[in-house]
Design a protein around this motif. Structure first.
Motif, PDB file in Angstrom:
ATOM      1  N   ALA A  68       0.742  -1.199  -0.056  1.00 48.10           N
ATOM      2  CA  ALA A  68      -0.250   0.079  -0.165  1.00 48.10           C
ATOM      3  C   ALA A  68       0.884   1.207   0.040  1.00 48.10           C
ATOM      4  O   ALA A  68       1.938   1.450   0.654  1.00 48.10           O
ATOM      5  N   ARG A  69       0.321   2.129  -0.779  1.00 46.49           N
ATOM      6  CA  ARG A  69       1.108   3.633  -0.855  1.00 46.49           C
ATOM      7  C   ARG A  69       0.380   4.426   0.468  1.00 46.49           C
ATOM      8  O   ARG A  69      -0.720   4.847   0.200  1.00 46.49           O
ATOM      9  N   TRP A  70       1.324   4.849   1.313  1.00 53.00           N
ATOM     10  CA  TRP A  70       1.037   5.590   2.531  1.00 53.00           C
ATOM     11  C   TRP A  70       0.306   6.867   1.937  1.00 53.00           C
ATOM     12  O   TRP A  70      -0.624   7.367   2.899  1.00 53.00           O
TER      13      TRP A  70
ATOM     14  N   TRP B 172      -2.201   7.913  -0.050  1.00 54.24           N
ATOM     15  CA  TRP B 172      -3.395   7.528  -0.493  1.00 54.24           C
ATOM     16  C   TRP B 172      -4.069   7.167   0.713  1.00 54.24           C
ATOM     17  O   TRP B 172      -5.152   7.438   0.914  1.00 54.24           O
ATOM     18  N   LEU B 173      -3.325   6.352   1.553  1.00 47.83           N
ATOM     19  CA  LEU B 173      -3.915   5.962   2.859  1.00 47.83           C
ATOM     20  C   LEU B 173      -4.245   6.938   3.666  1.00 47.83           C
ATOM     21  O   LEU B 173      -5.276   7.192   4.547  1.00 47.83           O
ATOM     22  N   LEU B 174      -3.447   8.011   3.694  1.00 46.45           N
ATOM     23  CA  LEU B 174      -3.538   9.203   4.476  1.00 46.45           C
ATOM     24  C   LEU B 174      -4.842  10.249   4.003  1.00 46.45           C
ATOM     25  O   LEU B 174      -5.489  10.502   4.948  1.00 46.45           O
TER      26      LEU B 174
ATOM     27  N   SER C 165      -4.327   3.148  -3.246  1.00 46.45           N
ATOM     28  CA  SER C 165      -2.994   3.006  -2.800  1.00 46.45           C
ATOM     29  C   SER C 165      -2.649   1.473  -2.948  1.00 46.45           C
ATOM     30  O   SER C 165      -1.534   1.357  -2.742  1.00 46.45           O
TER      31      SER C 165
ATOM     32  N   LEU D 102      -9.179   0.810   8.546  1.00 51.59           N
ATOM     33  CA  LEU D 102      -9.041   2.270   8.589  1.00 51.59           C
ATOM     34  C   LEU D 102     -10.119   3.007   9.102  1.00 51.59           C
ATOM     35  O   LEU D 102     -10.170   3.733   9.754  1.00 51.59           O
TER      36      LEU D 102
END
Length: 299
Positions: A28-30, A32-34, A216, A277
């Motif tokens: 996962a790319r952070w 996008w998660l943030l 992400s 999340l």
């Protein structure tokens, strides 16, 4: 407990797909998660706006927002949203609203939230008519029993009202109160805007969080199709009485994402990250907030 047990059986039968999905979480790319976490936080603001729009009186803003955060934790103790409804009902009565008006405001909120979700789903289906294959979502032979259940509910309700005059009188009294409350709210443009704007923003933010989680993890499904999959899945599981939709939402989301063109492993990873999340990470701080609000008699 029965839906949770069935979900557990399905999870054991598809444990290889789950294991592969957990493996994808490491990619996962952070950023996008943030962004998804930010959209999740805004859902509590949208819920607070909708709650305020359902009553004429001004509610204390900070306590209202904290109550929405705590209601998310309470929602995982009781089935089909009863936990959040109980928390908000108690909050409004503590703020001085009579129980009848608090119940009417709660019903107005639920009506607006459901209407907003369905309206958003209808608009997206109109914009993306090929986004979802219903044949992939409904098991073969399930349409007939489903229609029979949908048709039996109003018939049973009508029979109950005909046989129980006390219930009929109580319902009539509640409807009078609810209609009066709705007229009062819609007589104030600011309240009506908060009610319906929040009701549309809440599912839109939830769908946006799923879209961002999908980005992400590199899920190759267009954003509009992802939003349709999320809204369709949440509408479908509304009748499954699991606390907070645990298990049922995950299963329906995976099926919906696969139906929109995603691979099973990546779709599973997206759903796991999304629920982690939006549900599991806020659960402990939400429970602590709930305890503080109870202890300080805010609810």
């Amino acid at each position: 407990m029965l839906p949770l047990l069935l979900v557990g059986v399905v999870a054991v039968r598809h444990r290889s797909v789950l294991a592969e999905g957990f493996g994808h979480l490491a990619t996962a790319r952070w950023p996008w998660l943030l962004a998804a976490a930010g959209a999740t936080c805004l859902t509590w603001v949208a819920a607070a706006c909708t709650r305020q729009g359902a009553v004429v009186e001004r509610l204390p803003r900070r306590r209202l927002l904290a109550t929405q955060f705590a209601a998310g934790a309470a929602n995982h103790l009781l089935p089909t949203g009863l936990g959040a409804s109980a928390v908000n009902l108690r909050f409004m009565t503590v703020c001085g609203l009579p129980l009848a008006r608090s119940s009417a405001a709660l019903a107005l909120y639920l009506l607006a939230e459901s209407a907003g979700r369905l309206a958003l789903l209808g608009a997206l289906l109109f914009a993306f008519p090929d986004a979802l294959s219903l044949g992939a979502l409904l098991p073969e032979g399930a349409v007939g029993p489903l229609m029979a259940v949908v048709g039996a509910v109003p018939v049973l309700a009508a029979v109950a009202l005909a046989l129980l005059p006390r219930l009929r009188g109580a319902l009539a009294s509640f409807l009078r109160t609810a209609l009066g409350e709705a007229r009062s709210v819609h007589a104030r443009p600011a309240r009506a805007l908060a009610l319906w704007g929040g009701a549309l923003a809440f599912p839109a933010l939830q769908a946006s969080a799923l879209v961002l989680v999908g980005r992400s993890l590199g899920l190759g499904v267009p954003a509009g199709h992802l939003a349709v999959a999320y809204l369709a899945a949440t509408v479908a599981v509304a009748l499954v009485p699991t606390p907070g939709g645990i298990g049922s939402v995950e299963a329906a989301l995976v099926v919906a994402l696969v139906a929109t063109g995603g691979t099973a492993a990546v779709a599973t990873a997206v759903v796991l990250a999304f629920r982690l999340l939006t549900v599991w990470l806020p659960l402990l701080p939400g429970a602590l907030t709930l305890a503080v609000l109870v202890r300080t008699r805010v609810i």
